[in-house]
Design a protein around this motif. Structure first.
Motif, mmCIF file in Angstrom:
data_model
loop_
_atom_site.group_PDB
_atom_site.id
_atom_site.type_symbol
_atom_site.label_atom_id
_atom_site.label_comp_id
_atom_site.label_asym_id
_atom_site.label_seq_id
_atom_site.Cartn_x
_atom_site.Cartn_y
_atom_site.Cartn_z
ATOM 1 N N LYS A 94 -20.934 34.152 -50.456
ATOM 2 C CA LYS A 94 -20.133 32.953 -50.697
ATOM 3 C C LYS A 94 -19.135 33.167 -51.843
ATOM 4 C CE LYS A 94 -23.859 29.885 -49.131
ATOM 5 N NZ LYS A 94 -23.150 29.181 -48.051
ATOM 6 N N THR A 95 -19.562 33.898 -52.870
ATOM 7 C CA THR A 95 -18.705 34.119 -54.034
ATOM 8 C C THR A 95 -17.478 34.957 -53.676
ATOM 9 O OG1 THR A 95 -20.513 33.903 -55.634
ATOM 10 C CG2 THR A 95 -18.583 35.179 -56.339
ATOM 11 N N ILE A 96 -17.675 36.002 -52.891
ATOM 12 C CA ILE A 96 -16.524 36.850 -52.546
ATOM 13 C C ILE A 96 -15.524 36.090 -51.673
ATOM 14 C CG2 ILE A 96 -17.763 39.027 -52.827
ATOM 15 C CD1 ILE A 96 -18.036 39.185 -49.777
ATOM 16 N N SER A 97 -16.001 35.116 -50.927
ATOM 17 C CA SER A 97 -15.093 34.285 -50.131
ATOM 18 C C SER A 97 -14.211 33.445 -51.060
ATOM 19 C CB SER A 97 -15.891 33.373 -49.196
ATOM 20 O OG SER A 97 -15.032 32.517 -48.475
ATOM 21 N N GLU A 98 -14.804 32.903 -52.117
ATOM 22 C CA GLU A 98 -14.036 32.131 -53.089
ATOM 23 C C GLU A 98 -13.050 33.031 -53.827
ATOM 24 O OE1 GLU A 98 -14.064 28.953 -53.264
ATOM 25 O OE2 GLU A 98 -15.863 28.506 -52.099
ATOM 26 N N LEU A 99 -13.485 34.229 -54.188
ATOM 27 C CA LEU A 99 -12.604 35.161 -54.895
ATOM 28 C C LEU A 99 -11.410 35.559 -54.028
ATOM 29 C CD1 LEU A 99 -15.191 37.533 -56.639
ATOM 30 C CD2 LEU A 99 -13.764 35.779 -57.730
ATOM 31 N N GLU A 100 -11.655 35.750 -52.739
ATOM 32 C CA GLU A 100 -10.564 36.120 -51.832
ATOM 33 C C GLU A 100 -9.533 35.001 -51.761
ATOM 34 O OE1 GLU A 100 -8.116 36.264 -48.413
ATOM 35 O OE2 GLU A 100 -9.772 34.833 -48.577
ATOM 36 N N ARG A 101 -9.993 33.763 -51.781
ATOM 37 C CA ARG A 101 -9.069 32.629 -51.724
ATOM 38 C C ARG A 101 -8.278 32.494 -53.023
ATOM 39 N NH1 ARG A 101 -13.583 30.302 -48.717
ATOM 40 N NH2 ARG A 101 -12.917 29.951 -46.554
ATOM 41 N N ILE A 102 -8.923 32.803 -54.145
ATOM 42 C CA ILE A 102 -8.189 32.805 -55.418
ATOM 43 C C ILE A 102 -7.131 33.912 -55.387
ATOM 44 C CG2 ILE A 102 -8.370 33.173 -57.915
ATOM 45 C CD1 ILE A 102 -11.187 31.932 -57.757
ATOM 46 N N GLY A 103 -7.484 35.033 -54.769
ATOM 47 C CA GLY A 103 -6.510 36.106 -54.581
ATOM 48 C C GLY A 103 -5.324 35.648 -53.763
ATOM 49 N N ASP A 104 -5.571 34.809 -52.773
ATOM 50 C CA ASP A 104 -4.484 34.259 -51.954
ATOM 51 C C ASP A 104 -3.548 33.394 -52.793
ATOM 52 O OD1 ASP A 104 -5.397 35.479 -49.664
ATOM 53 O OD2 ASP A 104 -6.437 33.710 -48.883
ATOM 54 N N VAL A 105 -4.130 32.657 -53.741
ATOM 55 C CA VAL A 105 -3.307 31.824 -54.629
ATOM 56 C C VAL A 105 -2.379 32.713 -55.449
ATOM 57 C CG1 VAL A 105 -3.330 30.289 -56.639
ATOM 58 C CG2 VAL A 105 -4.961 29.928 -54.766
ATOM 59 N N ALA A 106 -2.926 33.806 -55.995
ATOM 60 C CA ALA A 106 -2.105 34.742 -56.768
ATOM 61 C C ALA A 106 -0.966 35.289 -55.912
ATOM 62 C CB ALA A 106 -2.971 35.891 -57.287
ATOM 63 N N ASN A 107 -1.265 35.570 -54.668
ATOM 64 C CA ASN A 107 -0.257 36.079 -53.739
ATOM 65 C C ASN A 107 0.851 35.050 -53.505
ATOM 66 O OD1 ASN A 107 0.430 38.305 -51.765
ATOM 67 N ND2 ASN A 107 0.288 36.604 -50.331
ATOM 68 N N LYS A 108 0.464 33.791 -53.292
ATOM 69 C CA LYS A 108 1.444 32.728 -53.032
ATOM 70 C C LYS A 108 2.316 32.467 -54.256
ATOM 71 C CE LYS A 108 -1.417 30.339 -49.594
ATOM 72 N NZ LYS A 108 -2.284 29.153 -49.345
ATOM 73 N N ILE A 109 1.696 32.482 -55.442
ATOM 74 C CA ILE A 109 2.464 32.271 -56.670
ATOM 75 C C ILE A 109 3.487 33.392 -56.841
ATOM 76 C CG2 ILE A 109 2.330 32.258 -59.202
ATOM 77 C CD1 ILE A 109 -0.381 30.849 -58.910
ATOM 78 N N SER A 110 3.081 34.610 -56.504
ATOM 79 C CA SER A 110 3.999 35.754 -56.616
ATOM 80 C C SER A 110 5.150 35.634 -55.634
ATOM 81 C CB SER A 110 3.231 37.062 -56.383
ATOM 82 O OG SER A 110 2.266 37.262 -57.394
ATOM 83 N N GLU A 111 4.871 35.158 -54.443
ATOM 84 C CA GLU A 111 5.933 34.943 -53.461
ATOM 85 C C GLU A 111 6.920 33.892 -53.966
ATOM 86 O OE1 GLU A 111 3.776 33.918 -49.960
ATOM 87 O OE2 GLU A 111 3.460 36.005 -49.329
ATOM 88 N N THR A 112 6.378 32.868 -54.632
ATOM 89 C CA THR A 112 7.220 31.827 -55.213
ATOM 90 C C THR A 112 8.097 32.391 -56.326
ATOM 91 O OG1 THR A 112 5.561 30.135 -54.708
ATOM 92 C CG2 THR A 112 7.208 29.581 -56.372
ATOM 93 N N ALA A 113 7.516 33.303 -57.113
ATOM 94 C CA ALA A 113 8.256 33.910 -58.227
ATOM 95 C C ALA A 113 9.490 34.656 -57.735
ATOM 96 C CB ALA A 113 7.345 34.854 -59.009
ATOM 97 N N LEU A 114 9.418 35.169 -56.528
ATOM 98 C CA LEU A 114 10.543 35.924 -55.970
ATOM 99 C C LEU A 114 11.716 35.010 -55.568
ATOM 100 C CD1 LEU A 114 8.644 38.506 -53.720
ATOM 101 C CD2 LEU A 114 9.733 38.915 -55.931
ATOM 102 N N GLU A 115 11.429 33.713 -55.446
ATOM 103 C CA GLU A 115 12.473 32.773 -55.041
ATOM 104 C C GLU A 115 13.481 32.505 -56.151
ATOM 105 O OE1 GLU A 115 10.678 29.212 -53.557
ATOM 106 O OE2 GLU A 115 9.475 30.264 -52.053
ATOM 107 N N LYS A 116 13.073 32.807 -57.387
ATOM 108 C CA LYS A 116 13.957 32.692 -58.557
ATOM 109 C C LYS A 116 14.323 31.248 -58.910
ATOM 110 C CE LYS A 116 14.682 37.053 -59.643
ATOM 111 N NZ LYS A 116 14.264 37.599 -60.934
ATOM 112 N N PHE A 117 13.768 30.794 -60.018
ATOM 113 C CA PHE A 117 14.174 29.518 -60.577
ATOM 114 C C PHE A 117 15.438 29.750 -61.401
ATOM 115 C CE2 PHE A 117 9.814 28.756 -59.617
ATOM 116 C CZ PHE A 117 9.682 27.386 -59.426
ATOM 117 N N SER A 118 16.353 28.805 -61.365
ATOM 118 C CA SER A 118 17.552 28.955 -62.184
ATOM 119 C C SER A 118 17.200 28.746 -63.653
ATOM 120 C CB SER A 118 18.613 27.946 -61.754
ATOM 121 O OG SER A 118 18.153 26.629 -61.946
ATOM 122 N N GLN A 119 18.065 29.168 -64.540
ATOM 123 C CA GLN A 119 17.772 29.156 -65.971
ATOM 124 C C GLN A 119 17.457 27.752 -66.493
ATOM 125 O OE1 GLN A 119 17.620 32.153 -67.349
ATOM 126 N NE2 GLN A 119 16.731 31.251 -69.188
#
Length: 243
Positions: A94-119
């Protein structure tokens, strides 16, 4: 229960298998923690190189979940564990399933970072970074508690989610105000809200891991119980109840 002891089995091989899978979970947890830390840094600093590194490493997280899960299934079939051994293996699955989902969050945040917020939208990222650091600390603490199967630490971490929820609500209010003052920020604000919600969910997943620790040590399923009910069963008095 401060430490785990796998020397009680007649089969030394079974001891070794349990120790190995525990080590693998902690290794996976360390990787996920690093992924999340890097993702939040990439978002805050608008670091495209770091964001791409996190996205590339997500496959490693997924692969570790599959391998650990297969090891656990193999042990169940081969060793037919009972009592605390079975609870430990189930807690790991059960724990590794939760960790994998947290990993997905990190992935999504990184994808968002590539979109570039303006200054001019940088203020949006500051509050997200603070919320993110809080989530990373909670993840770090729950992994430490899991390594020791420390119920007392897990109870404290379980209640930490309330602070993350309050911080999340404050961030959302700030973002809404920002959006109302300048309609041109709406796309960026909506993206920031998505990130904030994803980070807030990490607190919930850390709570779930706390429940798996309770389950292993106490032999009772704590899912879907209120925090007050959990405190009562575990004989703990929360700070909130004392105020």
């Amino acid at each position: 229960m401060d430490t785990l002891n796998f020397t009680k089995h007649i089969s030394q091989q079974f001891n070794a298998e349990l120790t190995h899978v525990r080590t693998q979970v902690l290794t996976m947890g360390g990787l996920v923690e690093q992924q999340l830390t890097s993702a939040i840094q990439a978002m805050h600093q608008q670091d495209a190189t770091l964001a791409k590194e996190v996205i590339a490493n997500d496959a490693k997280v997924n692969q570790m979940e599959v391998e650990i899960d297969e090891d656990c299934v193999r042990m169940i079939a081969k060793r037919q564990p009972t009592a605390s051994d079975l609870r430990f293996i189930m807690a790991i699955i059960k724990t590794i399933s939760e960790l994998e989902r947290i990993g997905d969050v990190a992935n999504k945040i990184s994808e968002t970072a590539l979109e570039k917020f303006s200054q001019q939208h940088q203020p949006l990222l500051v509050s997200l970074e603070s919320l993110g650091r809080h989530a990373v600390q909670m993840l770090h603490d729950v992994l430490d508690a899991f390594a020791r199967m420390d119920v007392d630490a897990a109870i404290r971490i379980y209640h930490e989610d309330k602070k993350i929820d309050k911080e999340y609500e404050a961030v959302i209010r700030q973002l809404i105000t920002y959006m109302m003052e300048d309609s041109r920020t709406i796309p960026s604000v909506l993206t920031a809200m998505f990130c904030a919600r994803s980070i807030e969910r990490i607190g919930d997943r850390c709570q779930n891991i706390c429940e798996f620790i309770f389950y292993f040590v106490k032999g009772q399923d704590f899912r879907h119980l209120s925090a007050d009910k959990i405190d009562k069963i575990l004989g703990h008095h929360s700070e909130d109840s004392e105020e």
